[in-house]
Design a protein around this motif. Structure first.
Motif, PDB file in Angstrom:
ATOM      1  N   UNK A  14       0.971  -1.061   0.009  1.00 17.84           N
ATOM      2  CA  UNK A  14       0.030  -0.020   0.024  1.00 17.84           C
ATOM      3  C   UNK A  14       0.813   1.216   0.133  1.00 17.84           C
ATOM      4  N   UNK A  15       1.990   0.886   0.773  1.00 18.88           N
ATOM      5  CA  UNK A  15       2.772   2.112   0.549  1.00 18.88           C
ATOM      6  C   UNK A  15       4.213   1.670   0.971  1.00 18.88           C
ATOM      7  N   UNK A  16       5.368   2.594   0.811  1.00 19.22           N
ATOM      8  CA  UNK A  16       6.656   1.971   1.183  1.00 19.22           C
ATOM      9  C   UNK A  16       7.425   2.784   1.804  1.00 19.22           C
ATOM     10  N   UNK A  17       8.665   2.386   2.418  1.00 21.37           N
ATOM     11  CA  UNK A  17       9.853   3.229   2.878  1.00 21.37           C
ATOM     12  C   UNK A  17      11.015   2.747   2.504  1.00 21.37           C
ATOM     13  N   UNK A  18      11.851   3.609   2.610  1.00 19.03           N
ATOM     14  CA  UNK A  18      13.365   3.540   2.266  1.00 19.03           C
ATOM     15  C   UNK A  18      14.014   3.479   3.465  1.00 19.03           C
ATOM     16  N   UNK A  19      14.649   2.547   3.805  1.00 21.92           N
ATOM     17  CA  UNK A  19      15.393   2.489   5.202  1.00 21.92           C
ATOM     18  C   UNK A  19      16.640   2.982   5.112  1.00 21.92           C
ATOM     19  N   UNK A  20      16.919   4.261   4.967  1.00 22.12           N
ATOM     20  CA  UNK A  20      18.084   4.980   4.789  1.00 22.12           C
ATOM     21  C   UNK A  20      17.676   6.506   4.609  1.00 22.12           C
ATOM     22  N   UNK A  21      18.369   7.370   5.413  1.00 23.77           N
ATOM     23  CA  UNK A  21      18.262   8.874   4.953  1.00 23.77           C
ATOM     24  C   UNK A  21      18.758   9.266   3.849  1.00 23.77           C
ATOM     25  N   UNK A  22      20.056   8.780   3.684  1.00 25.65           N
ATOM     26  CA  UNK A  22      20.969   9.501   2.590  1.00 25.65           C
ATOM     27  C   UNK A  22      20.328   9.033   1.061  1.00 25.65           C
ATOM     28  N   UNK A  23      19.746   7.826   1.080  1.00 30.80           N
ATOM     29  CA  UNK A  23      19.006   7.296  -0.081  1.00 30.80           C
ATOM     30  C   UNK A  23      17.854   8.004  -0.387  1.00 30.80           C
ATOM     31  N   UNK A  24      17.294   8.732   0.332  1.00 33.87           N
ATOM     32  CA  UNK A  24      16.223   9.501   0.040  1.00 33.87           C
ATOM     33  C   UNK A  24      16.597  10.774  -1.091  1.00 33.87           C
ATOM     34  N   UNK A  25      17.791  10.835  -1.324  1.00 34.12           N
ATOM     35  CA  UNK A  25      18.395  11.535  -2.181  1.00 34.12           C
ATOM     36  C   UNK A  25      17.549  11.152  -3.545  1.00 34.12           C
ATOM     37  N   UNK A  26      17.548   9.932  -3.565  1.00 38.84           N
ATOM     38  CA  UNK A  26      16.869   9.226  -5.071  1.00 38.84           C
ATOM     39  C   UNK A  26      15.191   9.396  -4.957  1.00 38.84           C
ATOM     40  N   UNK A  27      14.698   9.750  -4.009  1.00 34.72           N
ATOM     41  CA  UNK A  27      13.152   9.627  -3.883  1.00 34.72           C
ATOM     42  C   UNK A  27      12.424  10.115  -4.888  1.00 34.72           C
ATOM     43  N   UNK A  28      12.723  11.470  -5.323  1.00 29.65           N
ATOM     44  CA  UNK A  28      12.107  12.153  -6.591  1.00 29.65           C
ATOM     45  C   UNK A  28      12.125  11.116  -7.661  1.00 29.65           C
ATOM     46  N   UNK A  29      13.419  10.532  -8.011  1.00 29.19           N
ATOM     47  CA  UNK A  29      13.420   9.661  -9.274  1.00 29.19           C
ATOM     48  C   UNK A  29      12.481   8.398  -8.999  1.00 29.19           C
ATOM     49  N   UNK A  30      12.342   7.648  -7.560  1.00 35.19           N
ATOM     50  CA  UNK A  30      11.592   6.663  -7.412  1.00 35.19           C
ATOM     51  C   UNK A  30      10.275   7.044  -7.624  1.00 35.19           C
ATOM     52  N   UNK A  31       9.696   8.136  -6.999  1.00 43.46           N
ATOM     53  CA  UNK A  31       8.521   8.649  -7.113  1.00 43.46           C
ATOM     54  C   UNK A  31       7.885   8.812  -8.753  1.00 43.46           C
ATOM     55  N   UNK A  32       8.762   9.139  -9.369  1.00 42.87           N
ATOM     56  CA  UNK A  32       8.509   9.306 -10.789  1.00 42.87           C
ATOM     57  C   UNK A  32       8.218   7.903 -11.605  1.00 42.87           C
TER      58      UNK A  32
END
Length: 241
Positions: free
Chosen positions: A73-91
């Protein structure tokens, strides 16, 4: 109950803690035999570390797509640093992402704090993808000195990244947090999912915001509440072309 997806392995030591926080919260909230409905996509951290930015994105995208295919239903990235790529994944993935910086900002603001110190990898401390997100929520963010940032980064990559927790490193982390408060910070974000291995609230009077714990408990709460789209924590997803 909603199904939580986890992109883990970043490192697996902190992913293990995240798993425990999520399940402990749900067990305490619901009682009996309740635990989380979860799917784990454990990526290989070695592949993340040895590749360029675009290759890192592909590794994380593979994990996100596994979670999407599993029907999370939703997901999390288990890392603060890898949220650098969050916009790419969301796209690329339609499944909603619970952003760790949003969950952390909410926890800080609930305490009435506006000026916060940030400890994490140099990427997290120095780049705008994380600090800017906190600032959008109205927080003023302070970071350690360059020398301190280098030390923190070394410990996170060369010690806790391998599961090593050294007492001398832990003491130095508390000293750095104290330096931030002396400069006006009202609390300190443990902005790497492994800093919780080195620092705990029981050992200091400085308000600590452990992002692993906050992210896990927020995910658990959203899974129990069920309506993930209602929360401001979930950013509007970009649809694929």
């Amino acid at each position: 109950m909603k199904t939580i997806g986890m992109i883990g392995g970043l490192s697996w030591h902190s992913s293990l803690q995240m798993y425990e926080y999520i399940n402990n919260f749900i067990a305490e909230a619901l009682g009996e035999y309740n635990c989380a409905k979860m799917v784990l996509a454990n990526v290989n951290l070695q592949e993340v570390f040895v590749t360029r930015k675009d290759e890192q994105e592909k590794v994380l995208l593979e994990g996100a797509r596994q979670l999407e295919a599993a029907g999370c239903d939703f997901y999390i990235i288990c890392s603060n640093t890898m949220h650098k790529h969050a916009p790419y994944l969301q796209s690329k993935v339609k499944t909603p992402l619970l952003h760790i910086a949003d969950a952390t900002a909410e926890a800080i603001l609930e305490k009435g704090i506006k000026k916060i110190g940030l400890m994490g990898t140099r990427i997290t401390m120095e780049e705008d993808f994380y600090r800017g997100r906190l600032a959008e929520q109205g927080l003023s963010v302070m970071i350690p000195t360059l020398e301190e940032r280098k030390f923190i980064d070394h410990v996170l990559y060369d010690e806790t990244g391998f599961g090593f927790v050294r007492e001398e490193s832990s003491k130095r982390f508390y000293q750095i947090a104290d330096n931030l408060t002396r400069q006006g910070a009202e609390g300190v974000i443990l902005g790497c999912t492994e800093i919780g291995l080195l620092m705990q609230q029981a050992h200091t009077d400085i308000p600590l915001f452990d992002t692993t714990m906050i992210h896990g408990q927020t995910a658990a709460k959203m899974a129990i509440e069920g309506d993930v789209q209602r929360s401001f924590l979930f950013q509007k997803q970009k649809t694929q072309d």
